[in-house]
Design an enzyme around this catalytic site. Sequence first.
Site, short mmCIF file in Angstrom:
data_model
loop_
_atom_site.label_atom_id
_atom_site.label_comp_id
_atom_site.label_asym_id
_atom_site.label_seq_id
_atom_site.Cartn_x
_atom_site.Cartn_y
_atom_site.Cartn_z
N TYR A 68 0.77 -1.50 0.02
CA TYR A 68 0.00 0.08 -0.14
C TYR A 68 0.59 1.33 0.11
O TYR A 68 0.73 2.26 -0.86
CB TYR A 68 -0.99 0.20 1.04
CG TYR A 68 -1.80 1.34 1.24
CD1 TYR A 68 -2.82 1.72 0.15
CD2 TYR A 68 -1.49 2.18 2.19
CE1 TYR A 68 -3.28 2.61 0.41
CE2 TYR A 68 -2.07 3.61 2.40
CZ TYR A 68 -3.06 3.83 1.24
OH TYR A 68 -3.79 4.80 1.70
N THR A 108 -14.95 6.96 6.45
CA THR A 108 -15.03 6.49 5.05
C THR A 108 -14.77 4.92 5.50
O THR A 108 -14.74 4.24 6.60
CB THR A 108 -13.84 6.86 4.37
OG1 THR A 108 -12.45 6.07 4.80
CG2 THR A 108 -13.38 8.27 4.45
#
Length: 248
Positions: free
Chosen positions: A147, A183
């Site tokens: 990531y 989120t």
Amino acid sequence: MIVFITGASAGFGAAMARTFVKNGHQVVLAARRKDRLEALAAELGESALPIAMDVTDKASIEEALSMLPQSWRQIDVLINNAGLALNTKPAHEVPLADWNTMIDTNVKGLVTMTHALLPSMVERGSGLVINLGSVAGHYPYPGGNVYGATKAFVEQFTLNLRADLVGTGVRATNLAPGLCGGTEFSNVRLKGDDAAAAKVYEGTQPLTAEDIAATAYWIATLPPHVNVNLIELMPTCQGFSPFNIKRA
């Protein structure tokens, strides 16, 4: 202006869509989840155009762009927001499929979208590409492996765009948030473990999607001679990673 937002069905993308529409701009809402896009478009009205699209599929991108009505085709701002993190395990324990999914979305999807829209911006002599990076692209941490590497790519790609775009009137920015709540990011990363995702933000006041949307809007509405190369945001409860030291 006409703004094209990938990953617009939730999180940063939806918040950015609301911000731009509220301020009088048109927004193309692009994401995979058609039902969510249509719900958001119904909320935002005629200034929002929902288009189902998968950034990991070049044919899907081409089809989506071909379906844009003529009056929506002059994209002034591309926001490459679609992206995800998967897994927090150390590199030797993460399934290769998780790494490939992050690379396909965060790297390949972002460059494919940029490649599709950049030539017309250069031809017109104006435009802006905002790439969603992350503090993970600057500061390594345990479990960040691929990531973080994809977000480091986003930073270097954005800077190299700037090198190529000098004098064209087209701008490029890496918008790199830190800890951000509200989120689906951690829920996706932890494979739907909502309890574990909630613990990520426990006892903190993280950034919000609205903070990121406000920042993107500020970047997009600066005078056209101003380029923000990189903007990094963290909540005040977050600092820089300590060195990871294993003690006997």
